[in-house]
Write a protein that holds these residues in place. Structure first.
Motif, PDB file in Angstrom:
ATOM      1  N   GLU A 183     -51.055  33.558 -53.103  1.00 30.44           N
ATOM      2  CA  GLU A 183     -51.203  33.776 -51.651  1.00 30.44           C
ATOM      3  C   GLU A 183     -52.577  34.359 -51.334  1.00 30.44           C
ATOM      4  O   GLU A 183     -53.212  33.980 -50.350  1.00 30.44           O
ATOM      5  N   ASP A 206     -41.938  30.254 -47.421  1.00 34.18           N
ATOM      6  CA  ASP A 206     -42.912  29.408 -48.121  1.00 34.18           C
ATOM      7  C   ASP A 206     -42.681  27.935 -47.799  1.00 34.18           C
ATOM      8  O   ASP A 206     -43.619  27.136 -47.774  1.00 34.18           O
ATOM      9  N   GLU A 231     -47.585  26.056 -53.118  1.00 35.58           N
ATOM     10  CA  GLU A 231     -46.473  26.345 -52.196  1.00 35.58           C
ATOM     11  C   GLU A 231     -45.191  25.674 -52.693  1.00 35.58           C
ATOM     12  O   GLU A 231     -44.098  26.206 -52.521  1.00 35.58           O
ATOM     13  N   HIS A 237     -43.678  27.968 -55.066  1.00 35.44           N
ATOM     14  CA  HIS A 237     -43.066  29.145 -54.426  1.00 35.44           C
ATOM     15  C   HIS A 237     -41.686  28.809 -53.871  1.00 35.44           C
ATOM     16  O   HIS A 237     -40.737  29.560 -54.045  1.00 35.44           O
TER      17      HIS A 237
HETATM   18 FE   LIG Z   1     -46.479  30.696 -50.671  1.00 34.35          FE
END
Ligand SMILES: [Fe+2]
Ligand SMILES: [Fe+2]
Length: 317
Positions: free
Chosen positions: A78, A132, A162, A165
């Motif tokens: 991030e 996310d 992402e 995540h």
């Molecule tokens: Fe993320």
């Protein structure tokens, strides 16, 4: 906010876009394009940045050292994503040091959801699966549609991370729902986090203000379309896990519809939707967003105090 001068006209920009070329530098931008791009980059950069302290707070309650390691890896990603977006803004003439380290907490532009504390490992993994995923939908759309070349190229890496995540969130949810207590805890987190993510995509299309985001090809899908894109995978995930969410697919409308009042009043102290009070106006939602939520000061302070400490150390040397 001071930005560099943008010498091109809107017509120049549109002509370049129509010819299938990307915008690469400030001198190919018009003032409206530049301002709009800075606005959307600010939201993206601030969201990535603030997710770091939010995830760190919850990551500290990781059940194992291994789990803490994956939370830390996500936080590192991030910060990398935030760095990309601020770096692009610096190339557009923005003083990003001022923006990050001297801006008042209330002026940061990330979604309200991050202002509500994530207090446990379960809330962190639901954030991975929901928040996310929202980031993935929004940035996936920017990646496909943006006319700003440097951002488009940078998003290749962001998109992949992402995905990691949100899978991290899904995998942990699948594991945790297997016990009755785990399922209850996930349900409690989903009860407040689902609608905050639905809200994340902003005003409905008929009330939306910044139309240049679509005209200049900053993004491809509208707020309502992106909300649908998010629900089209978030709702089936909840259904697969046997977790209740206030939304379902309506075959007649060929879209996901909400089964509760929306938008609604949110009690941030108790992390609870006041659905009994019925639907509220978006003006009331905007007022809540503008006032920011409980963690805003603390998260921004966490980021800004490191720099102040370093400056004091240097001054003493
Ligand atoms: Fe993320
Ligand atoms: Fe990110």
């Amino acid at each position: 906010m001071a930005v560099a001068t943008a010498p091109a006209s809107d017509a120049d920009v549109l002509e370049r876009i129509r010819a299938g070329k990307l915008i690469e530098t400030v001198d190919q931008m018009s003032s409206a394009y530049l301002e709009g791009m800075v606005r959307i980059l600010t939201v993206s950069a601030d969201t990535e940045l603030i997710s770091a302290p939010a995830y760190y707070n919850a990551g500290k309650s990781a059940p194992t050292l291994n789990a803490f390691g994956s939370a830390t890896a996500i936080i590192q990603d991030e910060l990398g994503h935030a760095h990309i977006a601020y770096r692009l803004m610096r190339d557009l003439g923005i003083d990003t040091e001022q923006l990050i380290y001297e801006r008042a907490p209330g002026k940061f532009k990330y979604p309200y959801a991050f202002d509500v504390p994530l207090g446990s490992w379960v809330e962190l993994i639901v954030a991975n699966a929901f928040y996310d995923r929202a980031g993935f939908c929004l940035l996936g759309d920017v990646f496909k549609s943006t006319t700003f070349g440097p951002w488009k190229r940078a998003l290749v890496k962001v998109d992949k991370e992402e995905t990691f995540h949100l899978r991290h969130g899904e995998n942990w949810m699948r594991k945790i729902v297997q016990s009755a207590e785990g399922r209850d805890e996930i349900q409690r987190a989903v009860d407040w986090m689902f609608l905050l993510t639905v809200e994340w995509f902003g005003l409905p299309d008929d009330l939306k203000r910044h139309s240049e985001q679509l005209d200049f090809g900053f993004k491809g899908q509208s707020n309502d379309q992106l909300r649908q894109t998010w629900m089209s995978t978030a709702v089936p995930l909840a259904e697969e896990l046997g977790i209740r969410v206030p939304a379902h697919f309506d075959p007649q409308e060929n879209s996901y519809v909400l089964d509760c009042p929306f938008p609604a009043q949110f009690d941030s102290e108790n992390k609870r939707w006041l659905l009994d009070e019925g639907v509220i106006g978006w003006d009331q939602v905007l007022a809540r967003w503008r006032a920011r939520g409980p963690m805003n000061d603390q998260y921004v302070e966490t980021i800004q105090r490191g720099k102040r400490g370093l400056e004091q150390l240097i001054a003493q040397a």
